[in-house]
Structure formats: structure tokens, C-alpha cells
Design a protein around this motif. Structure first.
Motif, PDB file in Angstrom:
ATOM      1  N   VAL A  39       0.856  -1.184   0.000  1.00 44.22           N
ATOM      2  CA  VAL A  39       0.000   0.000   0.000  1.00 44.22           C
ATOM      3  C   VAL A  39       0.894   1.237   0.000  1.00 44.22           C
ATOM      4  O   VAL A  39       2.066   1.172   0.390  1.00 44.22           O
ATOM      5  N   LYS A  51      -0.766   6.004  16.179  1.00 43.61           N
ATOM      6  CA  LYS A  51      -0.133   5.410  14.997  1.00 43.61           C
ATOM      7  C   LYS A  51       0.730   6.445  14.261  1.00 43.61           C
ATOM      8  O   LYS A  51       1.010   6.306  13.081  1.00 43.61           O
ATOM      9  N   VAL A  55       2.273   4.635   7.925  1.00 43.15           N
ATOM     10  CA  VAL A  55       1.384   4.746   6.776  1.00 43.15           C
ATOM     11  C   VAL A  55       0.114   3.974   7.108  1.00 43.15           C
ATOM     12  O   VAL A  55      -0.997   4.461   6.928  1.00 43.15           O
ATOM     13  N   ILE A  56       0.289   2.762   7.606  1.00 37.98           N
ATOM     14  CA  ILE A  56      -0.794   1.920   8.121  1.00 37.98           C
ATOM     15  C   ILE A  56      -0.156   0.984   9.132  1.00 37.98           C
ATOM     16  O   ILE A  56       0.979   0.530   8.946  1.00 37.98           O
ATOM     17  N   ASP A  57      -0.856   0.726  10.179  1.00 43.79           N
ATOM     18  CA  ASP A  57      -0.411  -0.258  11.157  1.00 43.79           C
ATOM     19  C   ASP A  57      -0.418  -1.614  10.455  1.00 43.79           C
ATOM     20  O   ASP A  57      -1.412  -1.997   9.838  1.00 43.79           O
ATOM     21  N   ASP A  60      -3.359  -3.619  11.155  1.00 46.09           N
ATOM     22  CA  ASP A  60      -4.594  -3.230  10.465  1.00 46.09           C
ATOM     23  C   ASP A  60      -4.611  -3.778   9.042  1.00 46.09           C
ATOM     24  O   ASP A  60      -5.646  -4.249   8.558  1.00 46.09           O
ATOM     25  N   LEU A  61      -3.466  -3.730   8.369  1.00 48.10           N
ATOM     26  CA  LEU A  61      -3.382  -4.299   7.022  1.00 48.10           C
ATOM     27  C   LEU A  61      -3.610  -5.809   7.081  1.00 48.10           C
ATOM     28  O   LEU A  61      -4.314  -6.373   6.242  1.00 48.10           O
ATOM     29  N   LEU A 123      -9.479  -0.504   2.198  1.00 50.86           N
ATOM     30  CA  LEU A 123      -8.394   0.346   2.705  1.00 50.86           C
ATOM     31  C   LEU A 123      -8.941   1.648   3.272  1.00 50.86           C
ATOM     32  O   LEU A 123      -9.889   2.220   2.740  1.00 50.86           O
ATOM     33  N   PRO A 124      -8.331   2.130   4.352  1.00 52.01           N
ATOM     34  CA  PRO A 124      -8.754   3.410   4.930  1.00 52.01           C
ATOM     35  C   PRO A 124      -8.524   4.559   3.955  1.00 52.01           C
ATOM     36  O   PRO A 124      -7.661   4.486   3.077  1.00 52.01           O
ATOM     37  N   LEU A 127      -5.197   5.995   1.780  1.00 53.02           N
ATOM     38  CA  LEU A 127      -4.278   4.930   1.379  1.00 53.02           C
ATOM     39  C   LEU A 127      -4.725   4.365   0.048  1.00 53.02           C
ATOM     40  O   LEU A 127      -5.915   4.307  -0.253  1.00 53.02           O
TER      41      LEU A 127
END
Length: 150
Positions: A39, A51, A55-57, A60-61, A123-124, A127
Motif C-alpha cells: 500500500v 499510529k 502509513v498503516i499499522d 490493520d493491514l 483500505l482506509p 491509502l
């Protein structure tokens, strides 16, 4: 702030058969798949956010990919719903087996397209899915890049 790509790798076991194929892969067989999910985004810049700097935890991914791909396809048999194996599929379903009937040929190329759609949708905000790599064997894989599909 700079744009960063982050990648998490996943593994799962799946069987499939290629309907109408003229080689051995017309038979039901399995693979130990490796899926790399990349991502792209900007790290969180708010120092009060737990966080911050991510970029993303990765956790979470992991939740997204497990829910949409791994938990669904792991130890399942994927067959084209138009397959002559339909009678076998229905019999196995009746015995409690995890059979997934899809409206595409379950090749790595078509599976990766399916996975891309599923992951992108979860995806949030902020992102983007940059790329996927689905490795079917030690020497064979398919890749999907967002830039090739715009």
C-alpha cells in the motif's frame, strides 16, 4: 511529508482446477500461495495519534487481507462455476468442504484481480493499493500494479 510504500506478506494453502485447460492443471491440485500486499500513503503526522509515523499499522493491514483473502481462500478449493467439476464441488460442499465457485478461471492472474478489488475496497481513506504479488510456486507468480490499471 513523503509518500511511502509498505508491504506485508501472507501465506495460504488453496486448491484449484483450470476449466478447459489443456495441461495437468485441468486437474484439482493445490499450491502454497504467497501474497505480498503493498500500500502507498503518507505517514500519519499527528504526534498525538497512537499510529504517528505509520502509513498503516501492519496489524490493520493484516486484518483487512486476512478478512478479504486469507481466511476465505485458505484451505479452500476454487473452481470456475462453469466447470465440469460442479457435481464434485456440490458433493464436497455437502460433506462440509470449503468450495469457492467463482465466475472466472481461477488462475493466479484472475485471482490477483479479484484480490485487488477486495483489498482496495477495504483500505482506509488516504491509502491506495500500490501492488500485489501472488506467488503460486517457487518460480511462478503474477503481479498487479495500480499504475497499470488506471
Amino acid at each position: 511529508m513523503s509518500t511511502i510504500r509498505v508491504t506485508k506478506q501472507f501465506t495460504f494453502e488453496t486448491a484449484h482446477a483450470l476449466y478447459g485447460y489443456d495441461g495437468k492443471c485441468k486437474n484439482v491440485h493445490g499450491h502454497s500461495y504467497k501474497l505480498s500486499v503493498t500500500v502507498i500513503g503518507t505517514p500519519i503526522s499527528d504526534p498525538t495519534n497512537v499510529k504517528y509515523g505509520m502509513v498503516i499499522d501492519f496489524g490493520d493491514l493484516k486484518k483487512i487481507v486476512n478478512k478479504e483473502v486469507v481466511d476465505v481462500f485458505d484451505h479452500a478449493t476454487i473452481l470456475n462455476k462453469n466447470t465440469p467439476h460442479l457435481e464434485l464441488a456440490n458433493h464436497l460442499l455437502g460433506l462440509g468442504h470449503n468450495i469457492i465457485l467463482v465466475d472466472y478461471q481461477p488462475s493466479s492472474e484472475m485471482m490477483i484481480l479479484d484480490f485487488a478489488d477486495k483489498i482496495k475496497a477495504q483500505l482506509p481513506e488516504g491509502l491506495s493499493l500500490h501492488s500485489l504479488k501472488l506467488q503460486e510456486t517457487e518460480t511462478c507468480y503474477a503481479e498487479w500494479f495500480a499504475s497499470d490499471n488506471e
